[in-house]
Design a protein around this motif. Sequence first.
Motif, short mmCIF file in Angstrom:
data_model
loop_
_atom_site.label_atom_id
_atom_site.label_comp_id
_atom_site.label_asym_id
_atom_site.label_seq_id
_atom_site.Cartn_x
_atom_site.Cartn_y
_atom_site.Cartn_z
N SER A 1 7.66 5.71 -4.38
CA SER A 1 8.10 5.65 -2.99
C SER A 1 7.12 6.44 -2.14
CB SER A 1 9.51 6.23 -2.84
OG SER A 1 10.44 5.41 -3.50
N CYS A 2 6.39 5.71 -1.31
CA CYS A 2 5.36 6.32 -0.47
C CYS A 2 5.91 6.51 0.93
CB CYS A 2 4.13 5.41 -0.45
SG CYS A 2 2.76 6.09 0.51
N THR A 3 5.72 7.70 1.47
CA THR A 3 6.13 7.98 2.85
C THR A 3 4.97 8.63 3.58
OG1 THR A 3 7.03 10.13 2.18
CG2 THR A 3 8.58 8.29 2.27
N GLU A 4 4.97 8.43 4.88
CA GLU A 4 3.92 9.01 5.70
C GLU A 4 4.57 9.86 6.78
OE1 GLU A 4 -0.05 7.60 8.16
OE2 GLU A 4 0.97 6.21 6.82
N VAL B 1 0.84 -1.20 0.00
CA VAL B 1 0.00 0.00 0.00
C VAL B 1 0.87 1.25 0.00
CG1 VAL B 1 -1.76 1.30 1.22
CG2 VAL B 1 -1.90 -1.17 1.15
N CYS B 2 1.64 1.44 1.03
CA CYS B 2 2.47 2.65 1.13
C CYS B 2 3.85 2.23 1.62
CB CYS B 2 1.82 3.66 2.07
SG CYS B 2 2.69 5.26 2.11
N GLN B 3 4.72 1.92 0.66
CA GLN B 3 6.09 1.50 0.98
C GLN B 3 7.04 2.24 0.05
OE1 GLN B 3 6.41 -2.76 0.71
NE2 GLN B 3 4.63 -3.12 2.00
N SER B 4 8.31 2.14 0.35
CA SER B 4 9.29 2.76 -0.54
C SER B 4 9.64 1.76 -1.65
CB SER B 4 10.55 3.17 0.23
OG SER B 4 11.18 2.03 0.76
N SER B 5 10.04 2.28 -2.78
CA SER B 5 10.50 1.51 -3.93
C SER B 5 9.49 0.47 -4.42
CB SER B 5 11.83 0.83 -3.62
OG SER B 5 12.79 1.79 -3.30
N VAL C 1 0.04 12.69 6.96
CA VAL C 1 -0.06 13.05 5.55
C VAL C 1 0.90 12.18 4.74
CG1 VAL C 1 0.24 14.89 3.85
CG2 VAL C 1 -0.71 15.41 6.10
N ARG C 2 0.37 11.55 3.73
CA ARG C 2 1.19 10.70 2.86
C ARG C 2 1.65 11.48 1.64
NH1 ARG C 2 -2.17 4.98 2.52
NH2 ARG C 2 -1.63 4.26 4.60
N SER C 3 2.84 11.13 1.20
CA SER C 3 3.33 11.69 -0.07
C SER C 3 3.94 10.55 -0.87
CB SER C 3 4.35 12.81 0.17
OG SER C 3 5.48 12.30 0.83
N VAL C 4 3.81 10.68 -2.17
CA VAL C 4 4.33 9.66 -3.09
C VAL C 4 5.31 10.33 -4.04
CG1 VAL C 4 3.76 8.01 -4.91
CG2 VAL C 4 2.19 8.32 -2.98
#
Length: 184
Positions: free
Chosen positions: A140-143, A88-92, A148-151
């Motif tokens: 690469s998704c970060t929270e 769902v929201c992970q890096s790489s 707040v999430r950013s991609v």
Amino acid sequence: MQQSKSGSFFVKKQQKQAGFTLIELMIVTSLMVILSLTVSSMFMTFLITNARTNTRNTLKVEGSYALSQMEFMLRNSYQLVDNQFTQVCQSSMDSIALESLDGGVTEFMLEDDNGIDKIASNSGVYLTSDTVMAENLVFSCTEAYSGVRSVQIDFDLTKVVPSVTNTTNEESSQHFTSVVSLRN
């Protein structure tokens, strides 16, 4: 010599030649060869430069379009959902899936279409054409601590530069990246 009535001598007149000498013809031919080589060299340089410029413009237009479509969909999504690898929201990540406000799920990924990798969505829509090859698509998704999430979206586009002789395979490539803050 004979004397004329006026007391002057007759002078034998030389006949004028009609035409050019061999030296004159060779000089003119040499100058024409040099001039034509210079003009053809300038024309070939123009063609090669024009092909490179058109290739870079194609890469820029297609990359900007693909990036803007993914940014728009991500920014206006309802939420991120599991992609094909249950991420769902992970890096790489190789792909990212989102649920839109109408409940539809869209997933962005690289897809092989007859030997050409394209940026595609699961709806069968390609964001890049047959003329470019997409590579290294990474999400690469970060929270943040605030929730707040950013991609971050990264990818490369490559296109073969057309050549006059078709013997060289010069490629032009461009890297695209963007960070999208999600509203969900």
